[in-house]
Design a protein around this motif. Structure first.
Motif, PDB file in Angstrom:
ATOM      1  N   GLY A   1       0.765  -1.239   0.000  1.00 12.10           N
ATOM      2  CA  GLY A   1       0.000   0.000   0.000  1.00 12.10           C
ATOM      3  C   GLY A   1       0.793   1.285   0.000  1.00 12.10           C
ATOM      4  O   GLY A   1       0.209   2.377  -0.027  1.00 12.10           O
ATOM      5  N   PHE A   2       2.111   1.227   0.017  1.00 11.19           N
ATOM      6  CA  PHE A   2       2.903   2.454  -0.019  1.00 11.19           C
ATOM      7  C   PHE A   2       3.002   2.977  -1.452  1.00 11.19           C
ATOM      8  O   PHE A   2       3.207   2.199  -2.394  1.00 11.19           O
ATOM      9  N   LYS A   3       2.866   4.284  -1.624  1.00  8.84           N
ATOM     10  CA  LYS A   3       3.024   4.903  -2.932  1.00  8.84           C
ATOM     11  C   LYS A   3       4.518   5.012  -3.253  1.00  8.84           C
ATOM     12  O   LYS A   3       5.361   4.987  -2.362  1.00  8.84           O
ATOM     13  N   TRP A   4       4.816   5.158  -4.553  1.00  8.68           N
ATOM     14  CA  TRP A   4       6.218   5.274  -4.944  1.00  8.68           C
ATOM     15  C   TRP A   4       6.869   6.496  -4.304  1.00  8.68           C
ATOM     16  O   TRP A   4       8.030   6.472  -3.908  1.00  8.68           O
ATOM     17  N   SER A   5       6.108   7.597  -4.162  1.00  3.83           N
ATOM     18  CA  SER A   5       6.660   8.796  -3.517  1.00  3.83           C
ATOM     19  C   SER A   5       7.034   8.505  -2.066  1.00  3.83           C
ATOM     20  O   SER A   5       8.031   9.022  -1.559  1.00  3.83           O
ATOM     21  N   ASP A   6       6.237   7.648  -1.392  1.00  4.90           N
ATOM     22  CA  ASP A   6       6.554   7.252  -0.009  1.00  4.90           C
ATOM     23  C   ASP A   6       7.850   6.439   0.027  1.00  4.90           C
ATOM     24  O   ASP A   6       8.691   6.630   0.911  1.00  4.90           O
ATOM     25  N   ILE A   7       7.993   5.528  -0.932  1.00  2.71           N
ATOM     26  CA  ILE A   7       9.172   4.657  -0.971  1.00  2.71           C
ATOM     27  C   ILE A   7      10.430   5.482  -1.240  1.00  2.71           C
ATOM     28  O   ILE A   7      11.478   5.266  -0.622  1.00  2.71           O
ATOM     29  N   GLU A   8      10.303   6.460  -2.148  1.00  2.00           N
ATOM     30  CA  GLU A   8      11.440   7.353  -2.415  1.00  2.00           C
ATOM     31  C   GLU A   8      11.838   8.100  -1.153  1.00  2.00           C
ATOM     32  O   GLU A   8      13.017   8.244  -0.848  1.00  2.00           O
ATOM     33  N   GLU A   9      10.841   8.571  -0.416  1.00  2.72           N
ATOM     34  CA  GLU A   9      11.113   9.309   0.815  1.00  2.72           C
ATOM     35  C   GLU A   9      11.816   8.422   1.835  1.00  2.72           C
ATOM     36  O   GLU A   9      12.704   8.882   2.574  1.00  2.72           O
ATOM     37  N   MET A  10      11.441   7.136   1.896  1.00  2.01           N
ATOM     38  CA  MET A  10      12.113   6.191   2.800  1.00  2.01           C
ATOM     39  C   MET A  10      13.596   6.083   2.452  1.00  2.01           C
ATOM     40  O   MET A  10      14.455   6.077   3.340  1.00  2.01           O
ATOM     41  N   MET A  11      13.894   5.976   1.159  1.00  2.00           N
ATOM     42  CA  MET A  11      15.284   5.871   0.728  1.00  2.00           C
ATOM     43  C   MET A  11      16.060   7.137   1.069  1.00  2.00           C
ATOM     44  O   MET A  11      17.199   7.074   1.543  1.00  2.00           O
ATOM     45  N   TYR A  12      15.441   8.298   0.833  1.00  2.00           N
ATOM     46  CA  TYR A  12      16.115   9.565   1.121  1.00  2.00           C
ATOM     47  C   TYR A  12      16.394   9.711   2.615  1.00  2.00           C
ATOM     48  O   TYR A  12      17.442  10.215   3.022  1.00  2.00           O
ATOM     49  N   LYS A  13      15.420   9.267   3.439  1.00  2.00           N
ATOM     50  CA  LYS A  13      15.629   9.322   4.892  1.00  2.00           C
ATOM     51  C   LYS A  13      16.788   8.430   5.311  1.00  2.00           C
ATOM     52  O   LYS A  13      17.585   8.790   6.188  1.00  2.00           O
ATOM     53  N   GLY A  14      16.858   7.245   4.695  1.00  2.00           N
ATOM     54  CA  GLY A  14      17.962   6.347   4.998  1.00  2.00           C
ATOM     55  C   GLY A  14      19.304   6.965   4.648  1.00  2.00           C
ATOM     56  O   GLY A  14      20.259   6.910   5.426  1.00  2.00           O
ATOM     57  N   ILE A  15      19.379   7.558   3.455  1.00  2.00           N
ATOM     58  CA  ILE A  15      20.629   8.203   3.024  1.00  2.00           C
ATOM     59  C   ILE A  15      20.989   9.359   3.947  1.00  2.00           C
ATOM     60  O   ILE A  15      22.162   9.552   4.307  1.00  2.00           O
ATOM     61  N   LYS A  16      19.970  10.134   4.357  1.00  2.00           N
ATOM     62  CA  LYS A  16      20.220  11.286   5.224  1.00  2.00           C
ATOM     63  C   LYS A  16      20.882  10.866   6.530  1.00  2.00           C
ATOM     64  O   LYS A  16      21.757  11.559   7.051  1.00  2.00           O
ATOM     65  N   LEU A  17      20.471   9.713   7.067  1.00  2.00           N
ATOM     66  CA  LEU A  17      21.064   9.225   8.313  1.00  2.00           C
ATOM     67  C   LEU A  17      22.561   8.966   8.166  1.00  2.00           C
ATOM     68  O   LEU A  17      23.321   9.080   9.128  1.00  2.00           O
ATOM     69  N   ALA A  18      22.988   8.617   6.952  1.00  2.00           N
ATOM     70  CA  ALA A  18      24.388   8.262   6.730  1.00  2.00           C
ATOM     71  C   ALA A  18      25.235   9.444   6.266  1.00  2.00           C
ATOM     72  O   ALA A  18      26.453   9.300   6.119  1.00  2.00           O
ATOM     73  N   LEU A  19      24.641  10.617   6.032  1.00  2.00           N
ATOM     74  CA  LEU A  19      25.395  11.741   5.499  1.00  2.00           C
ATOM     75  C   LEU A  19      26.564  12.169   6.401  1.00  2.00           C
ATOM     76  O   LEU A  19      27.645  12.476   5.894  1.00  2.00           O
ATOM     77  N   PRO A  20      26.394  12.202   7.739  1.00  2.00           N
ATOM     78  CA  PRO A  20      27.562  12.520   8.569  1.00  2.00           C
ATOM     79  C   PRO A  20      28.706  11.529   8.364  1.00  2.00           C
ATOM     80  O   PRO A  20      29.880  11.919   8.327  1.00  2.00           O
ATOM     81  N   ALA A  21      28.359  10.240   8.210  1.00  2.00           N
ATOM     82  CA  ALA A  21      29.392   9.230   7.968  1.00  2.00           C
ATOM     83  C   ALA A  21      30.055   9.454   6.613  1.00  2.00           C
ATOM     84  O   ALA A  21      31.268   9.274   6.468  1.00  2.00           O
ATOM     85  N   VAL A  22      29.273   9.857   5.596  1.00  2.00           N
ATOM     86  CA  VAL A  22      29.825  10.104   4.264  1.00  2.00           C
ATOM     87  C   VAL A  22      30.843  11.246   4.306  1.00  2.00           C
ATOM     88  O   VAL A  22      31.917  11.170   3.688  1.00  2.00           O
ATOM     89  N   VAL A  23      30.519  12.299   5.049  1.00  2.00           N
ATOM     90  CA  VAL A  23      31.450  13.428   5.174  1.00  2.00           C
ATOM     91  C   VAL A  23      32.758  12.982   5.820  1.00  2.00           C
ATOM     92  O   VAL A  23      33.853  13.335   5.361  1.00  2.00           O
ATOM     93  N   ILE A  24      32.662  12.185   6.878  1.00  2.00           N
ATOM     94  CA  ILE A  24      33.870  11.683   7.552  1.00  2.00           C
ATOM     95  C   ILE A  24      34.678  10.800   6.599  1.00  2.00           C
ATOM     96  O   ILE A  24      35.920  10.899   6.547  1.00  2.00           O
ATOM     97  N   ILE A  25      33.994   9.943   5.835  1.00  2.00           N
ATOM     98  CA  ILE A  25      34.684   9.066   4.879  1.00  2.00           C
ATOM     99  C   ILE A  25      35.485   9.899   3.885  1.00  2.00           C
ATOM    100  O   ILE A  25      36.650   9.609   3.588  1.00  2.00           O
ATOM    101  N   ILE A  26      34.874  10.951   3.354  1.00  2.00           N
ATOM    102  CA  ILE A  26      35.560  11.817   2.384  1.00  2.00           C
ATOM    103  C   ILE A  26      36.769  12.488   3.021  1.00  2.00           C
ATOM    104  O   ILE A  26      37.868  12.519   2.438  1.00  2.00           O
ATOM    105  N   LEU A  27      36.589  13.016   4.232  1.00  2.00           N
ATOM    106  CA  LEU A  27      37.692  13.711   4.908  1.00  2.00           C
ATOM    107  C   LEU A  27      38.839  12.759   5.231  1.00  2.00           C
ATOM    108  O   LEU A  27      40.013  13.140   5.155  1.00  2.00           O
ATOM    109  N   VAL A  28      38.512  11.522   5.596  1.00  2.00           N
ATOM    110  CA  VAL A  28      39.569  10.545   5.883  1.00  2.00           C
ATOM    111  C   VAL A  28      40.366  10.240   4.614  1.00  2.00           C
ATOM    112  O   VAL A  28      41.589  10.099   4.657  1.00  2.00           O
TER     113      VAL A  28
END
Length: 467
Positions: free
Chosen positions: A47-74
């Motif tokens: 029952g989830f719409k595609w827009s909902d599923i996209e938002e789930m993926m974006y939320k997941g990526i957002k959680l990892a953004l601090p880690a991505v910044v650290i990875i780049i700096l390292v």
């Protein structure tokens, strides 16, 4: 959502992962994309719409953004420190001072102290760990063994430091005083590090000076002396970063200072051009000494070298985001909770759930956040002090993240130390022995503290008011 539908994406991802890595000898990106696709289809079917599923993926990526910044700096700091001669200097003096028999113990202790001071396992592995790999490999010690000692030390300090983000996260989410939380972790973590050091001392005996090619070590020292300007003053660069973080300067500004100092060292001390220094930041340092081991160690670093890790993190978090926000992960957790009939089984279930979250959501922070949310009330209803939960979260979440190849921690270690999970897992002693100790304590009741009936009712009433 039923358990069958919830585990279907995970099941298909794991099967695809096994086939791709073992049979096809390819990376884990595509299996994670397959898992994400299946998870999206399952969510859409429920029952989830595609827009909902996209938002789930974006939320997941957002959680990892601090880690991505650290990875780049390292990546940048490795390139600049190699180009600036900082890593070469640490390896040079390390080879002169540290004996092979005590190397594993020494590097584990050094990483423990540094990580305890700065509160970051990643920063420790990306700096001290890289130099430690060079020293150990020069002594003929296997890469997996060195990486295991580095990881054990780095995660000991990260877990026990009041400056660590995971330590503060576990304490904060469970409403436990920070230092009460740290003190309670002593019971599992101190025995764990002592066992690890004992194993490293035993393993080190196989690499006594009499068994080591001293001529090869001398050749490496000579090659470093010829290829770089070696100076004890360059040791001030990593020391500056450690001091800054110890003074509670956030990790990102502290790492940027380290990058700048390494960049200037390459130009002013090593005599490199500005173009060479910029190139080391972008593409990594390049050297051709004719010595295969030295070339392999120093031809690395830079922003480009971390793109594999960054892409893995993003793909993994799209998968984890759908599992988390569609309710699939909650369905799996609910099944785990059915086995939690006693205090011991509840704590053991928490540790297993943290490991499962590391495997499914591919992110260390989620392995603390999700179980904390799901188990908190159950702990209170069973009359258990919140520090039991906070310790279980760290024992099962923080430490086990390194054993999942597609978890951000496993990917970071591969990109930074150049060693895969299968190679270092048997030697990351602290990371697998502490969860075992924690489960034994849970089953025996040792160090498990309870609260009074009045405290229990007060906490439950407070939670009800907040809801």
């Amino acid at each position: 959502m039923s358990l069958g539908w919830a585990i279907l994406p995970l099941f298909i991802m794991v099967i695809t992962m096994v086939i791709t890595i073992i049979n096809l000898e390819q990376g884990p990106h595509i299996p994670l994309i397959v898992g994400t696709t299946v998870a999206a289809i399952v969510a859409w079917k429920h029952g989830f719409k595609w827009s909902d599923i996209e938002e789930m993926m974006y939320k997941g990526i957002k959680l990892a953004l601090p880690a991505v910044v650290i990875i780049i700096l390292v990546g940048l700091i490795i390139g600049s420190w190699i180009g600036g001669g900082v890593v070469a200097t640490m390896i040079f003096y390390g080879l002169k001072i540290i004996t092979p028999a005590f190397f594993l113990v020494t590097i584990c202790v050094i990483c423990s102290i540094v990580s305890l001071a700065i509160g970051s396992s990643w920063s420790t592995m990306g700096t001290i760990g890289v130099a430690g790999m060079g020293i150990g490999l020069s002594m003929g010690i296997p890469a997996g063994m060195i990486a295991g000692a580095v990881i054990s030390g780095a995660y000991f300090g990260d877990k026990m430091s009041p400056l660590s983000d995971t330590t503060n996260l576990a304490a904060g989410l469970t409403g436990t005083d920070l230092f009460v939380h740290i003190k309670h972790m002593f019971y599992t973590t101190i025995p764990g590090i002592l066992i690890a050091l004992g194993v490293y001392a035993f393993l080190g005996n196989r690499y006594k000076s009499s068994n080591i090619d001293q001529e090869g070590i001398n050749q490496t020292i000579s090659m470093l002396d010829q290829s770089f300007v070696i100076s004890p003053w360059l040791l001030l660069v990593p020391l500056a970063v450690i001091v800054l973080v110890a003074l509670k300067v956030p990790a990102i500004p502290a790492l940027i200072v380290g990058i700048l100092l390494g960049f200037l060292s390459q130009i002013l001390i090593q005599g490199g051009s500005v173009a060479d220094a910029v190139g080391a930041l972008q593409s990594g340092y390049v050297i051709d000494t004719g010595n295969a081991m030295v070339d392999d160690l120093f031809n690395r670093g830079g922003l480009d070298s971390m793109m594999y890790t960054v892409s893995m993190t993003i793909v993994a978090m799209t998968f984890g985001g759908i599992l988390e926000y569609s309710g699939m992960l909650q369905s799996i957790m609910n099944q785990i909770l059915k086995f939690a009939k006693s205090a011991g089984s509840l704590i053991a279930s928490t540790i297993v759930a943290c490991f499962a979250t590391n495997a499914t959501c591919s992110e260390q922070y989620i392995s603390i956040v999700v179980p904390a949310r799901m188990f908190s009330t159950t702990y209170t209803k069973m009359g258990l002090h919140s520090k039991n939960l906070s310790r279980a979260l760290e024992d099962g979440g923080t430490l086990t993240s390194v054993f999942i190849p597609w978890n951000t921690c496993g990917v970071f270690i591969l990109g930074t130390l150049g060693v895969g999970v299968a190679e270092y897992a048997p030697f990351a002693i602290l990371n697998f022995i502490v969860p075992i100790i924690s489960i034994i304590y849970a089953m025996t009741g040792f160090t498990i503290q309870k609260i009074s009936e009045a405290e229990k009712l007060a906490i439950l009433n407070k939670e009800t008011v907040e809801l």
